[in-house]
Design a protein around this motif. Structure first.
Motif, PDB file in Angstrom:
ATOM      1  N   VAL A  33     -50.253  44.564  62.646  1.00  0.00           N
ATOM      2  CA  VAL A  33     -51.618  44.120  62.387  1.00  0.00           C
ATOM      3  C   VAL A  33     -51.787  42.727  62.971  1.00  0.00           C
ATOM      4  O   VAL A  33     -50.916  41.864  62.831  1.00  0.00           O
ATOM      5  CB  VAL A  33     -51.915  44.136  60.869  1.00  0.00           C
ATOM      6  CG1 VAL A  33     -53.236  43.440  60.570  1.00  0.00           C
ATOM      7  CG2 VAL A  33     -51.927  45.562  60.343  1.00  0.00           C
ATOM      8  N   GLY A  34     -52.894  42.515  63.643  1.00  0.00           N
ATOM      9  CA  GLY A  34     -53.176  41.241  64.307  1.00  0.00           C
ATOM     10  C   GLY A  34     -52.900  41.266  65.803  1.00  0.00           C
ATOM     11  O   GLY A  34     -53.260  40.328  66.515  1.00  0.00           O
ATOM     12  N   ALA A  77     -56.846  45.417  63.878  1.00  0.00           N
ATOM     13  CA  ALA A  77     -57.445  44.404  63.009  1.00  0.00           C
ATOM     14  C   ALA A  77     -56.953  44.521  61.569  1.00  0.00           C
ATOM     15  O   ALA A  77     -57.035  43.563  60.813  1.00  0.00           O
ATOM     16  CB  ALA A  77     -58.963  44.488  63.056  1.00  0.00           C
ATOM     17  N   GLY A  78     -56.460  45.672  61.184  1.00  0.00           N
ATOM     18  CA  GLY A  78     -55.916  45.852  59.843  1.00  0.00           C
ATOM     19  C   GLY A  78     -56.964  46.279  58.828  1.00  0.00           C
ATOM     20  O   GLY A  78     -58.109  46.478  59.188  1.00  0.00           O
ATOM     21  N   PRO A  79     -56.570  46.417  57.579  1.00  0.00           N
ATOM     22  CA  PRO A  79     -55.250  46.058  57.057  1.00  0.00           C
ATOM     23  C   PRO A  79     -54.173  47.078  57.400  1.00  0.00           C
ATOM     24  O   PRO A  79     -52.993  46.750  57.371  1.00  0.00           O
ATOM     25  CB  PRO A  79     -55.469  45.972  55.545  1.00  0.00           C
ATOM     26  CG  PRO A  79     -56.611  46.889  55.275  1.00  0.00           C
ATOM     27  CD  PRO A  79     -57.482  46.845  56.519  1.00  0.00           C
ATOM     28  N   GLY A  80     -54.538  48.301  57.758  1.00  0.00           N
ATOM     29  CA  GLY A  80     -53.557  49.311  58.140  1.00  0.00           C
ATOM     30  C   GLY A  80     -53.553  49.496  59.643  1.00  0.00           C
ATOM     31  O   GLY A  80     -54.226  48.793  60.386  1.00  0.00           O
ATOM     32  N   GLY A  81     -52.782  50.476  60.086  1.00  0.00           N
ATOM     33  CA  GLY A  81     -52.778  50.848  61.493  1.00  0.00           C
ATOM     34  C   GLY A  81     -51.728  50.177  62.347  1.00  0.00           C
ATOM     35  O   GLY A  81     -51.568  50.523  63.507  1.00  0.00           O
ATOM     36  N   SER A 104     -63.565  47.227  71.290  1.00  0.00           N
ATOM     37  CA  SER A 104     -63.044  48.196  70.351  1.00  0.00           C
ATOM     38  C   SER A 104     -62.932  47.528  68.991  1.00  0.00           C
ATOM     39  O   SER A 104     -63.845  47.615  68.177  1.00  0.00           O
ATOM     40  CB  SER A 104     -61.708  48.767  70.835  1.00  0.00           C
ATOM     41  OG  SER A 104     -61.305  49.840  70.001  1.00  0.00           O
ATOM     42  N   CYS A 105     -61.870  46.783  68.736  1.00  0.00           N
ATOM     43  CA  CYS A 105     -61.615  46.242  67.394  1.00  0.00           C
ATOM     44  C   CYS A 105     -62.677  45.271  66.898  1.00  0.00           C
ATOM     45  O   CYS A 105     -62.803  45.068  65.691  1.00  0.00           O
ATOM     46  CB  CYS A 105     -60.224  45.609  67.328  1.00  0.00           C
ATOM     47  SG  CYS A 105     -60.006  44.165  68.379  1.00  0.00           S
ATOM     48  N   THR A 106     -63.451  44.671  67.797  1.00  0.00           N
ATOM     49  CA  THR A 106     -64.491  43.734  67.371  1.00  0.00           C
ATOM     50  C   THR A 106     -65.813  44.419  67.076  1.00  0.00           C
ATOM     51  O   THR A 106     -66.726  43.793  66.540  1.00  0.00           O
ATOM     52  CB  THR A 106     -64.703  42.632  68.425  1.00  0.00           C
ATOM     53  OG1 THR A 106     -64.839  43.257  69.700  1.00  0.00           O
ATOM     54  CG2 THR A 106     -63.543  41.654  68.440  1.00  0.00           C
ATOM     55  N   GLY A 107     -65.940  45.678  67.419  1.00  0.00           N
ATOM     56  CA  GLY A 107     -67.113  46.460  67.054  1.00  0.00           C
ATOM     57  C   GLY A 107     -68.442  45.873  67.494  1.00  0.00           C
ATOM     58  O   GLY A 107     -69.447  46.049  66.811  1.00  0.00           O
TER      59      GLY A 107
END
Length: 165
Positions: free
Chosen positions: A114-115, A103-107, A26-29
């Motif tokens: 984040v992180g 992963a950010g910067p939002g969410g 997911s976050c690493t795409g």
């Protein structure tokens, strides 16, 4: 070890065992799959990569129960474990890794700043997962996630516990 060296080591270990790996990202795409396929000959041990960025695709492609997103959220132990199981079932690979994070910067949120990244690893007999709190910008969080995912896969393949603190 840098990412390419980690991917090479993973490939060497998988080749020794005649085994294959799959990724559910997911976050690493697709960053984990990209690192793996940098290695010449990776087609012998890399089965498939699933980039399931949306919750709908996690359900559609990997059979993650939709109710989990409401009850625990996409960035959770339960979701990454379901992603690993789904990727293994769909691909037939012996080993799998799954990642979901902010992963950010939002969410981010107070509970999942984040992180925050959950990573799960699995083989035909076991599953492990770990929550990480990575520092830095979006690029740094994604890079650290790819590194941790590969390190954990190597540990799993050689018979160690991939959990890292």
């Amino acid at each position: 070890m840098d990412i390419t060296e980690l991917a090479q080591r993973l490939g060497d270990e998988l080749a020794l065992r005649g085994a294959q790996v799959t990724t559910a990202e997911s976050c690493t795409g697709g960053g984990i799959a990209e690192a793996i396929t940098r290695i010449a000959g990776s087609s012998a041990w890399f089965e498939a990569g699933y980039i399931t960025y949306s919750n709908a695709q996690k359900t559609s492609q990997l059979n993650v129960p939709a109710a989990l997103f409401t009850s625990v959220g996409a960035v959770s132990d339960e979701v990454v474990r379901a992603m690993v199981a789904g990727a293994q079932a769909r691909s037939g690979a012996r080993y799998a890794v799954a990642v979901s994070g902010v992963a950010g910067p939002g969410g981010g949120s107070p509970n999942k700043p984040v992180g925050t990244v959950w990573i799960a690893w699995g083989d035909d007999e076991r599953q492990f997962s770990w929550r990480y709190q990575f520092a830095g910008d979006r690029c740094a969080v994604r890079r650290q996630t790819v590194e941790a995912a590969l390190q954990g896969l190597i540990a799993l393949v050689v018979g160690e516990n991939p959990q890292r603190g």
